[in-house]
Design an enzyme around this catalytic site. Structure first.
Site, short mmCIF file in Angstrom:
data_model
loop_
_atom_site.label_atom_id
_atom_site.label_comp_id
_atom_site.label_asym_id
_atom_site.label_seq_id
_atom_site.Cartn_x
_atom_site.Cartn_y
_atom_site.Cartn_z
N SER A 161 0.78 -1.14 -0.33
CA SER A 161 -0.19 -0.10 -0.08
C SER A 161 1.00 0.98 -0.15
O SER A 161 1.75 1.48 0.58
CB SER A 161 -1.04 0.05 1.77
OG SER A 161 -1.26 1.28 1.45
N LYS A 209 -13.52 -4.69 2.61
CA LYS A 209 -14.67 -2.89 2.69
C LYS A 209 -15.82 -3.23 2.20
O LYS A 209 -16.52 -2.78 3.46
CB LYS A 209 -14.11 -2.81 1.29
CG LYS A 209 -13.42 -1.84 0.37
CD LYS A 209 -13.50 -1.42 -0.53
CE LYS A 209 -11.48 -0.83 -1.28
NZ LYS A 209 -11.89 -0.09 -1.85
N ASP A 248 -24.57 7.84 2.32
CA ASP A 248 -25.30 6.83 1.48
C ASP A 248 -24.69 6.59 -0.04
O ASP A 248 -24.74 5.96 -0.08
CB ASP A 248 -26.32 8.36 0.38
CG ASP A 248 -27.68 9.01 1.72
OD1 ASP A 248 -28.00 8.39 2.81
OD2 ASP A 248 -27.73 9.94 1.08
N ALA A 253 -22.87 -13.28 -15.00
CA ALA A 253 -24.07 -13.18 -13.09
C ALA A 253 -23.51 -11.99 -12.42
O ALA A 253 -24.34 -11.62 -11.69
CB ALA A 253 -24.02 -14.89 -13.02
#
Length: 283
Positions: free
Chosen positions: A25, A77, A89, A168
């Site tokens: 990272s 996450k 939101d 899918a």
């Protein structure tokens, strides 16, 4: 007593990034560069729990140990959003969170800045590309794609196309957003590219399709930043297409996180991209 070298003391503000693997990272480098530039009494550290159980234990600990917040990367996450007490939101619509903040009572708030980072990267590196003027095609249907779809729809994009090896999986995003999102398989990639103003690679691996069928005015982005200019981006540049790299997205998604952790925005005048390029050996 003064602290001229800005070493953290016992009162340091603490934040960090959590993922698995985490050693690659660049987030600790970026946040530490901003911390030092602003002279803050703060630290930003990496955490690498082995699994979801370890992640849950870390979050439980952060509720009470004074940590200001965490950036969250793969594969945590989605569970980060589930563990939060409240959420924005955009995090709710994304189905995941890359930013958790903790208040003094241990309350956890979840947010998502990935889509913001992508849109800002386009604004900075391809300002002529209007993401609301036509279709935007994403390669890959994972968590990163869902966060980007949520932000594109919020921006005003009316045609988002998801191309995925497993159709899918792409259709799950269509179901999640209900409107303005269409699923395609790899065999229909040229159809997905037709009329697209931008194509974004959010896939985690595997060969990428050729850029045939794209208009000459289209822009191509790869979320990867190691290497900075991937072979796919190089092919796009060779074809005369505009390109946007993943480093821009990483930096721009990190800015609101930094402000949420430390209460001050990074200095826009600091050329953190140049510092990051030097660190990556890309200068």
């Amino acid at each position: 007593m003064s602290n001229p070298l800005n070493f953290p003391t016992g009162a340091a503000m603490v934040a960090g990034v959590v993922g698995q693997p985490i050693h690659h990272s660049l987030s600790p480098f970026l946040h530490t560069a901003w911390i030092r530039h602003l002279g803050l009494n703060a630290v930003y550290v990496p955490f690498g729990p082995k699994d979801e159980h370890g992640f849950e234990r870390l979050i439980l600990s952060c509720r009470t140990n004074g940590v200001r917040g965490l950036n969250v990367t793969a594969p945590f996450k989605e569970i980060a959003l589930k563990l939060a007490d409240s959420y924005s939101d955009i995090a709710h619509n994304s189905g995941s969170a890359n930013l958790l903040t903790f208040d003094d009572e241990g309350h956890i708030h979840a947010d998502s800045t990935d889509g913001h980072g992508l849109i800002r990267a386009f604004a900075l590196q391809a300002p002529a590309c209007d993401l609301t003027s036509g279709a935007v095609t994403l390669l890959g249907a994972g968590g990163a794609s869902r966060a980007v779809v949520a932000s594109l729809l919020r921006l005003g994009c009316n045609d988002v196309r998801i191309v995925n090896r497993t159709v899918a999986r792409a259709e799950e995003l269509v179901f999640a957003f209900k409107d303005k999102v269409t699923a395609y398989g790899l065999t229909d990639v040229e159809k997905a590219f037709a009329g697209s103003v931008a194509v974004i690679n959010a896939a985690s691996g595997g060969p990428l399709p050729p850029l045939t069928g794209l208009d000459q005015s289209a822009c191509v982005m790869d979320m990867t930043y190691r290497p900075l200019k991937t072979a796919w981006l190089q092919a796009a540049e060779n074809a005369g297409l505009g390109i946007v790299d993943g480093l821009g997205m990483l930096i721009e998604q990190a800015r609101p996180s930094f402000e949420a952790f430390y209460g001050v925005a990074p200095d826009e005048a600091q050329d953190v991209r140049r510092l990051a390029l030097n660190f990556l050996g890309e200068a």
